[in-house]
Design an enzyme around this catalytic site. Structure first.
Site, mmCIF file in Angstrom:
data_model
loop_
_atom_site.group_PDB
_atom_site.id
_atom_site.type_symbol
_atom_site.label_atom_id
_atom_site.label_comp_id
_atom_site.label_asym_id
_atom_site.label_seq_id
_atom_site.Cartn_x
_atom_site.Cartn_y
_atom_site.Cartn_z
ATOM 1 N N SER A 21 0.828 -1.203 0.000
ATOM 2 C CA SER A 21 0.000 0.000 0.000
ATOM 3 C C SER A 21 0.865 1.257 0.000
ATOM 4 O O SER A 21 1.886 1.336 0.677
ATOM 5 C CB SER A 21 -0.889 -0.017 1.238
ATOM 6 O OG SER A 21 -1.699 1.134 1.265
ATOM 7 N N LEU A 73 -1.015 9.740 4.438
ATOM 8 C CA LEU A 73 -2.291 9.119 4.053
ATOM 9 C C LEU A 73 -3.154 10.004 3.166
ATOM 10 O O LEU A 73 -4.373 10.052 3.295
ATOM 11 C CB LEU A 73 -3.096 8.711 5.308
ATOM 12 C CG LEU A 73 -2.493 7.595 6.154
ATOM 13 C CD1 LEU A 73 -3.322 7.389 7.427
ATOM 14 C CD2 LEU A 73 -2.423 6.295 5.371
ATOM 15 N N CYS A 131 0.658 3.532 10.484
ATOM 16 C CA CYS A 131 1.189 4.670 9.725
ATOM 17 C C CYS A 131 1.880 5.627 10.681
ATOM 18 O O CYS A 131 1.248 6.150 11.600
ATOM 19 C CB CYS A 131 0.089 5.412 8.967
ATOM 20 S SG CYS A 131 0.753 6.867 8.118
ATOM 21 N N ILE A 192 6.618 -5.539 7.990
ATOM 22 C CA ILE A 192 6.442 -4.375 8.835
ATOM 23 C C ILE A 192 6.014 -3.157 8.010
ATOM 24 O O ILE A 192 6.300 -3.091 6.804
ATOM 25 C CB ILE A 192 7.790 -4.037 9.556
ATOM 26 C CG1 ILE A 192 8.892 -3.841 8.534
ATOM 27 C CG2 ILE A 192 8.136 -5.073 10.583
ATOM 28 C CD1 ILE A 192 10.240 -3.400 9.079
ATOM 29 N N ASN A 193 5.387 -2.197 8.660
ATOM 30 C CA ASN A 193 5.243 -0.868 8.083
ATOM 31 C C ASN A 193 6.595 -0.174 8.217
ATOM 32 O O ASN A 193 7.571 -0.773 8.667
ATOM 33 C CB ASN A 193 4.120 -0.102 8.803
ATOM 34 C CG ASN A 193 3.514 0.995 7.917
ATOM 35 O OD1 ASN A 193 4.234 1.696 7.206
ATOM 36 N ND2 ASN A 193 2.206 1.146 7.976
ATOM 37 N N GLY A 244 8.926 -5.237 3.746
ATOM 38 C CA GLY A 244 10.019 -4.381 4.208
ATOM 39 C C GLY A 244 11.277 -4.590 3.393
ATOM 40 O O GLY A 244 11.978 -5.581 3.573
ATOM 41 N N GLY A 245 11.543 -3.692 2.469
ATOM 42 C CA GLY A 245 12.812 -3.684 1.751
ATOM 43 C C GLY A 245 12.987 -4.741 0.692
ATOM 44 O O GLY A 245 14.104 -4.952 0.214
ATOM 45 N N GLY A 266 7.341 -2.802 -1.493
ATOM 46 C CA GLY A 266 6.950 -1.396 -1.371
ATOM 47 C C GLY A 266 7.849 -0.455 -2.137
ATOM 48 O O GLY A 266 7.641 -0.191 -3.323
#
Lengths: 304, 244
Positions: A21, A73, A131, A192-193, A244-245, A266
């Site tokens: 996202s 957001l 977030c 993870i975020n 993550g990455g 992401g």
């Protein structure tokens, strides 16, 4: 079933690769670059009950092996997403999509999720309680097990679709929040975020980002994600979406070995719009190199 | 948008801090003047967005100023080096709005994308006036190249060391049909306030992706939030909001 197929909360995926996202918009613009039906699914831009214009500029900074964002957001609100974005997506993507939802109260999360639950295109709800770039919402739910559980209960009450809760790494013990979400009825967890971060401009002697802090993503955080997925896999029994990455097929395999059933990509989409297509294409050869016949066989394979 | 590999054919300083980079490769995705490219540089995570100064089928010309790690790394590139470049980004200027006698207003490195615009406008038979502003006479570049296209060129310098003393807004001519402006934020604001009539202004922004995915470069406009990289970087005067 092919060797890349996985099942995420009861829904079949052709492969485990999912654009994360906030890096893929509402999908249809990437269809100008490649056929996005090649994706396992994707998680659309974090959506809230009301439209949000996001944070002031600048919102982007750079780090070694990654970037910081403080977008905050920005989104047109759930009504506009349903009326305008999902119909455009339907023309170019023919699989269930993951609906990413954020909010500022448990009621607000539930309200947005109820509206998205009614959309046949939506296969999963990804509830973002992580977030780092908004105040009074987002991550403040994800750093407190009781608050996280309250959001999960509110959302579960309004949907029959699988609820995946997106967790923040910015906590002392991620397994405590993970267990609280599982106990409250979450069907899966994504983690993870972004990692809370800051850069300072040496000329102005002030933070680069107008928001002060931002979230770090990109290859720099892959080891943090691997650690978090590994720890949470031991703490819960619901499926995990690693994030993550990730920028290579090998990273997908590593997160699956740590315990992920599927993997979100992401920041890589932002430096290369073709990243997910290319990672999917590279998976079979990478699997061959490591003696992997079927991806389902390696989920959690790093645990003794 | 197109992703492709380009080979450096030239990387020449034009002033102490401004370089001209020529790249060989498929430039077919550049469809309008005022678009930009996004260049992947070894060792830096984010690509660097640079406006297109000129494009011609198999060649791209970029003019950039060394201001940070990315552009300093670019200044060290040698002919023969290959680069991964996203081309054809952004909306660009609309030459259909020009009228018979368009005015081009460039501030510093903002003059660069006006060159392809001037070339296209001259090819369409327009009488083009260009006012190019720089801080000092040492920083002036491409005034003669605009003249060679047949433009009526005025150069201004803030310190008065060359040309007309002052800013581009101190040398606004009378009687132009439409204006096109590119330069630093304060210059664009002054142009917006002081230049008569309608125009298009091209903005800079700190970008994440450069192709509309991350919402990193959003700017508020009269018709809602817009991405500088995808909906811009060129905005019509009536769209622009300054304090949002």
């Amino acid at each position: 079933m092919g060797r890349l197929n996985v099942t995420l909360c009861g829904v079949e995926l052709d492969n485990p690769v999912i654009p994360a996202s906030g890096t893929f918009g509402y999908g249809y613009e990437f269809a100008e670059y490649y056929d996005i039906d090649c994706l396992g699914t994707f998680s659309f831009k974090g959506t809230t009950k009301n439209p949000r214009i996001g944070n002031p500029q600048p919102r982007i900074a750079e780090g070694e092996g990654g970037l910081l964002n403080a977008v905050g957001l920005q989104n047109p609100g759930v009504e506009a997403v349903i009326a305008q974005e999902l119909p455009k997506l339907q023309e170019v993507f023919h699989k269930p999509v993951m609906a990413n939802v954020s909010g500022f109260s448990a009621e607000e999360y539930a309200c947005t999720c109820a509206k998205l639950d009614a959309q046949p295109q939506v296969g999963w709800l990804e509830v973002n309680i992580s977030c780092p770039n908004v105040h009074g919402g987002g991550m403040s739910f994800g750093t407190d097990p009781a608050a996280a559980a309250s959001v999960v209960r509110a959302v579960k009450a309004v949907t029959k679709k699988p609820v995946i809760v997106k967790l923040t790494p910015n906590v002392t013990d991620i397994t405590a929040v993970a267990r609280a979400c599982e106990d409250a009825g979450a069907d899966g967890l994504s983690l993870i975020n972004t990692v809370l971060a800051m850069r300072i401009d040496l000329r102005t002697r002030r933070p680069v980002l107008a928001n002060g802090t931002g979230g770090l993503s990109g290859p720099a955080v892959l080891p943090v994600a691997v650690r978090a997925v590994y720890q949470v896999y031991e703490a819960v029994s619901i499926p995990l979406v690693g994030c993550g990455g990730v920028s290579r097929a090998e990273d997908v395999i590593e997160l699956m070995l740590a315990g992920a059933t599927a993997v979100e990509v992401g920041a890589a989409n932002l430096t290369d719009p073709y990243a997910c297509r290319d990672i999917i294409a590279a998976l079979p050869a990478a699997m061959d190199r490591y003696g992997i016949t079927d991806l389902r066989d390696i989920i959690g394979g790093a645990h003794g | 948008m197109k992703k492709g590999l380009f080979t450096v054919t030239e990387n020449t300083p034009l002033t102490a801090t401004v370089y001209r980079l020529r790249l060989a490769g498929d430039a077919s995705a550049v469809t309008a003047p005022g678009q930009f490219v996004n260049i992947a540089l070894p060792g830096l995570y984010l690509r660097r967005p640079i406006s297109v100064c000129d494009a011609d089928g198999g060649e791209l010309t970029l003019i950039y100023k060394t201001v940070g790690r990315g552009t300093l790394a670019m200044a060290a590139m040698a002919p023969g080096q290959t680069l991964d470049v996203l081309t054809g980004l952004g909306n660009g200027f609309d030459i259909a709005l020009a009228g018979d006698s368009p005015l081009l207003l460039g501030g510093g490195i903002g003059a660069a994308p006006l060159y392809l615009l001037a070339r296209r406008l001259r090819a369409a038979g327009k009488a083009v006036t260009a006012v190019l502003g720089f801080n000092t006479g040492d920083e002036v570049f491409y005034a003669d190249e605009f003249r060679s296209l047949g433009c009526d060129v005025t150069v201004t310098t803030a310190d008065g060391s060359f040309g007309t003393p002052g800013f581009v807004t101190d040398a606004l001519p009378e009687g132009y049909s439409f204006y096109y402006a590119c330069g630093p934020g304060p210059m664009l604001r002054a142009v917006y306030d002081r230049a008569a009539g309608d125009g298009q202004l091209s903005f800079e922004a700190r970008m994440g992706c450069g192709f509309g995915a991350c919402m990193g470069c959003t700017r508020q406009t009269a018709s809602g939030p817009k991405r500088v990289c995808k909906d811009g970087p060129v905005f019509r005067k009536g769209e622009i909001l300054w304090d949002a």
